[in-house]
Design a protein around this motif. Structure first.
Motif, PDB file in Angstrom:
ATOM      1  N   ARG A  88       0.853  -1.186   0.000  1.00 38.74           N
ATOM      2  CA  ARG A  88       0.000   0.000   0.000  1.00 38.74           C
ATOM      3  C   ARG A  88       0.889   1.236   0.000  1.00 38.74           C
ATOM      4  NH1 ARG A  88      -2.437  -3.543   3.750  1.00 38.74           N
ATOM      5  NH2 ARG A  88      -4.381  -4.335   2.927  1.00 38.74           N
ATOM      6  N   PRO A  89       0.806   2.061  -1.047  1.00 29.19           N
ATOM      7  CA  PRO A  89       1.701   3.213  -1.154  1.00 29.19           C
ATOM      8  C   PRO A  89       1.588   4.190   0.006  1.00 29.19           C
ATOM      9  CG  PRO A  89       0.634   2.789  -3.253  1.00 29.19           C
ATOM     10  CD  PRO A  89       0.004   1.883  -2.254  1.00 29.19           C
ATOM     11  N   TRP A  90       0.373   4.476   0.474  1.00 31.01           N
ATOM     12  CA  TRP A  90       0.243   5.442   1.561  1.00 31.01           C
ATOM     13  C   TRP A  90       0.797   4.889   2.865  1.00 31.01           C
ATOM     14  CZ3 TRP A  90      -0.077  10.266   0.629  1.00 31.01           C
ATOM     15  CH2 TRP A  90      -0.674  10.703  -0.546  1.00 31.01           C
ATOM     16  N   LEU A  91       0.691   3.596   3.070  1.00 31.11           N
ATOM     17  CA  LEU A  91       1.273   2.998   4.267  1.00 31.11           C
ATOM     18  C   LEU A  91       2.793   3.069   4.206  1.00 31.11           C
ATOM     19  CD1 LEU A  91       0.989   1.489   6.929  1.00 31.11           C
ATOM     20  CD2 LEU A  91       0.847  -0.635   5.632  1.00 31.11           C
ATOM     21  N   ALA A  92       3.354   2.827   3.035  1.00 32.04           N
ATOM     22  CA  ALA A  92       4.805   2.919   2.874  1.00 32.04           C
ATOM     23  C   ALA A  92       5.281   4.344   3.149  1.00 32.04           C
ATOM     24  CB  ALA A  92       5.216   2.481   1.469  1.00 32.04           C
ATOM     25  N   ALA A  93       4.537   5.337   2.633  1.00 37.64           N
ATOM     26  CA  ALA A  93       4.914   6.741   2.865  1.00 37.64           C
ATOM     27  C   ALA A  93       4.786   7.098   4.343  1.00 37.64           C
ATOM     28  CB  ALA A  93       4.050   7.658   2.017  1.00 37.64           C
ATOM     29  N   GLY A 100      13.555   5.350   6.438  1.00 36.14           N
ATOM     30  CA  GLY A 100      14.008   4.022   6.046  1.00 36.14           C
ATOM     31  C   GLY A 100      13.020   2.915   6.336  1.00 36.14           C
ATOM     32  N   LEU A 101      12.015   3.171   7.188  1.00 39.50           N
ATOM     33  CA  LEU A 101      11.057   2.131   7.544  1.00 39.50           C
ATOM     34  C   LEU A 101      10.139   1.782   6.372  1.00 39.50           C
ATOM     35  CD1 LEU A 101      10.621   0.485  10.062  1.00 39.50           C
ATOM     36  CD2 LEU A 101       8.897   2.108  10.785  1.00 39.50           C
ATOM     37  N   GLY A 102       9.809   2.762   5.546  1.00 39.43           N
ATOM     38  CA  GLY A 102       8.996   2.498   4.364  1.00 39.43           C
ATOM     39  C   GLY A 102       9.726   1.616   3.365  1.00 39.43           C
ATOM     40  N   GLN A 103      11.050   1.806   3.250  1.00 38.10           N
ATOM     41  CA  GLN A 103      11.840   0.961   2.358  1.00 38.10           C
ATOM     42  C   GLN A 103      11.876  -0.468   2.889  1.00 38.10           C
ATOM     43  OE1 GLN A 103      12.548   4.126   3.020  1.00 38.10           O
ATOM     44  NE2 GLN A 103      12.472   4.915   0.944  1.00 38.10           N
ATOM     45  N   LEU A 104      11.966  -0.630   4.198  1.00 39.06           N
ATOM     46  CA  LEU A 104      11.929  -1.976   4.772  1.00 39.06           C
ATOM     47  C   LEU A 104      10.577  -2.626   4.494  1.00 39.06           C
ATOM     48  CD1 LEU A 104      13.707  -1.424   8.205  1.00 39.06           C
ATOM     49  CD2 LEU A 104      14.638  -2.479   6.159  1.00 39.06           C
ATOM     50  N   TYR A 105       9.490  -1.870   4.594  1.00 38.60           N
ATOM     51  CA  TYR A 105       8.150  -2.372   4.285  1.00 38.60           C
ATOM     52  C   TYR A 105       8.073  -2.824   2.828  1.00 38.60           C
ATOM     53  CZ  TYR A 105       3.165  -2.152   3.140  1.00 38.60           C
ATOM     54  OH  TYR A 105       1.898  -2.424   2.672  1.00 38.60           O
ATOM     55  N   ASN A 106       8.721  -2.096   1.928  1.00 39.07           N
ATOM     56  CA  ASN A 106       8.712  -2.435   0.506  1.00 39.07           C
ATOM     57  C   ASN A 106       9.651  -3.590   0.173  1.00 39.07           C
ATOM     58  OD1 ASN A 106       6.855  -0.461  -0.140  1.00 39.07           O
ATOM     59  ND2 ASN A 106       8.392   1.057  -0.672  1.00 39.07           N
ATOM     60  N   GLY A 107      10.407  -4.063   1.137  1.00 34.48           N
ATOM     61  CA  GLY A 107      11.315  -5.169   0.901  1.00 34.48           C
ATOM     62  C   GLY A 107      12.708  -4.734   0.483  1.00 34.48           C
ATOM     63  N   GLN A 108      13.000  -3.452   0.557  1.00 35.68           N
ATOM     64  CA  GLN A 108      14.325  -2.933   0.205  1.00 35.68           C
ATOM     65  C   GLN A 108      15.145  -2.798   1.489  1.00 35.68           C
ATOM     66  OE1 GLN A 108      12.839   0.628  -1.691  1.00 35.68           O
ATOM     67  NE2 GLN A 108      13.381  -0.207  -3.708  1.00 35.68           N
ATOM     68  N   VAL A 109      15.672  -3.912   1.943  1.00 34.26           N
ATOM     69  CA  VAL A 109      16.338  -3.962   3.239  1.00 34.26           C
ATOM     70  C   VAL A 109      17.623  -3.129   3.241  1.00 34.26           C
ATOM     71  CG1 VAL A 109      17.369  -5.504   4.955  1.00 34.26           C
ATOM     72  CG2 VAL A 109      15.350  -6.229   3.685  1.00 34.26           C
ATOM     73  N   ALA A 142      13.077   9.718   1.516  1.00 32.36           N
ATOM     74  CA  ALA A 142      12.599   8.417   2.003  1.00 32.36           C
ATOM     75  C   ALA A 142      11.093   8.287   1.817  1.00 32.36           C
ATOM     76  CB  ALA A 142      12.976   8.242   3.469  1.00 32.36           C
ATOM     77  N   ILE A 143      10.346   9.353   2.093  1.00 34.39           N
ATOM     78  CA  ILE A 143       8.891   9.307   1.970  1.00 34.39           C
ATOM     79  C   ILE A 143       8.478   9.149   0.507  1.00 34.39           C
ATOM     80  CG2 ILE A 143       6.768  10.653   2.242  1.00 34.39           C
ATOM     81  CD1 ILE A 143       8.058  11.856   4.776  1.00 34.39           C
ATOM     82  N   VAL A 144       9.046   9.976  -0.362  1.00 33.00           N
ATOM     83  CA  VAL A 144       8.679   9.941  -1.781  1.00 33.00           C
ATOM     84  C   VAL A 144       9.098   8.617  -2.416  1.00 33.00           C
ATOM     85  CG1 VAL A 144       9.098  11.020  -4.024  1.00 33.00           C
ATOM     86  CG2 VAL A 144       8.661  12.444  -2.020  1.00 33.00           C
ATOM     87  N   ASP A 145      10.299   8.152  -2.097  1.00 34.72           N
ATOM     88  CA  ASP A 145      10.792   6.901  -2.667  1.00 34.72           C
ATOM     89  C   ASP A 145       9.932   5.716  -2.225  1.00 34.72           C
ATOM     90  OD1 ASP A 145      12.900   5.208  -4.011  1.00 34.72           O
ATOM     91  OD2 ASP A 145      13.077   4.470  -1.945  1.00 34.72           O
ATOM     92  N   ALA A 146       9.596   5.645  -0.951  1.00 32.80           N
ATOM     93  CA  ALA A 146       8.770   4.530  -0.462  1.00 32.80           C
ATOM     94  C   ALA A 146       7.405   4.537  -1.141  1.00 32.80           C
ATOM     95  CB  ALA A 146       8.618   4.616   1.052  1.00 32.80           C
ATOM     96  N   TYR A 147       6.814   5.713  -1.301  1.00 28.20           N
ATOM     97  CA  TYR A 147       5.508   5.818  -1.953  1.00 28.20           C
ATOM     98  C   TYR A 147       5.592   5.365  -3.410  1.00 28.20           C
ATOM     99  CZ  TYR A 147       1.232   7.781  -3.862  1.00 28.20           C
ATOM    100  OH  TYR A 147       0.037   7.936  -4.506  1.00 28.20           O
ATOM    101  N   ARG A 148       6.602   5.854  -4.131  1.00 32.34           N
ATOM    102  CA  ARG A 148       6.716   5.508  -5.555  1.00 32.34           C
ATOM    103  C   ARG A 148       6.990   4.030  -5.774  1.00 32.34           C
ATOM    104  NH1 ARG A 148      10.121  10.463  -8.318  1.00 32.34           N
ATOM    105  NH2 ARG A 148       8.409  11.960  -8.301  1.00 32.34           N
ATOM    106  N   VAL A 149       7.858   3.445  -4.957  1.00 32.07           N
ATOM    107  CA  VAL A 149       8.191   2.026  -5.124  1.00 32.07           C
ATOM    108  C   VAL A 149       6.953   1.166  -4.830  1.00 32.07           C
ATOM    109  CG1 VAL A 149       9.548   0.135  -4.137  1.00 32.07           C
ATOM    110  CG2 VAL A 149      10.647   2.292  -4.703  1.00 32.07           C
TER     111      VAL A 149
END
Length: 156
Positions: A88-93, A100-109, A142-149
């Motif tokens: 979910r993009p908004w949750l990642a953002a 960095g937590l949104g990237q971890l949620y997206n699987g980008q450890v 971090a916010i924009v990248d997590a949302y876009r990914v």
């Protein structure tokens, strides 16, 4: 202590040992029937086996006389198209409010770990002008990248 069992379909309280819900008439799954039998100290009703037409293709028995031994079994029906990603993009953002937590949620450890380290360094060096510039930029990235990914993953 009373045990209250509820119908998984209509969420109404079940007050009798029946195979169907008395409120919505939906068939109760075996687990609910077992829980009812324990709650009412009654023997569970006999389980009904599903018909062969409702069983998945790979579990159905095929008569051996219908198929010649040299013929390969029929291929299973094509799988339905895969659903979109559960990201979910908004949750990642929102999770990226902690850098960095949104990237971890997206699987980008690795990316998430590096962003967390950089954000920690920026917080520790916030008194310097470099830290004051670096922290908001890092946070925004971090916010924009997590949302876009997450949006890219959700769209396929």
């Amino acid at each position: 202590m009373a045990i209250h069992i509820h119908c998984p379909h209509c969420h109404e309280r079940l007050e009798a040992m029946k195979t169907n819900c008395t409120h919505c008439d939906a068939a109760l799954p075996p687990g609910v029937l077992y829980a009812l039998s324990v709650a009412f100290e009654d023997a569970p009703p006999p389980m009904q086996m599903p018909s062969m037409s409702t069983m998945p293709i790979h579990l159905q028995m095929t008569p051996s006389a219908a198929e010649p031994p040299h013929q390969a079994p029929p291929s299973p029906a094509p799988a339905p198209p895969a659903e979109n990603s559960a990201l979910r993009p908004w949750l990642a953002a929102t999770l990226s409010l902690v850098c960095g937590l949104g990237q971890l949620y997206n699987g980008q450890v690795a990316k998430g770990g590096i962003l967390m380290l950089l954000a920690t360094a920026a917080v520790l060096g916030f008194r310097s002008p470099i830290g004051q510039v670096m922290l908001p930029l890092l946070w925004l990235y971090a916010i924009v990248d997590a949302y876009r990914v997450a949006r890219r993953a959700a769209s396929g």
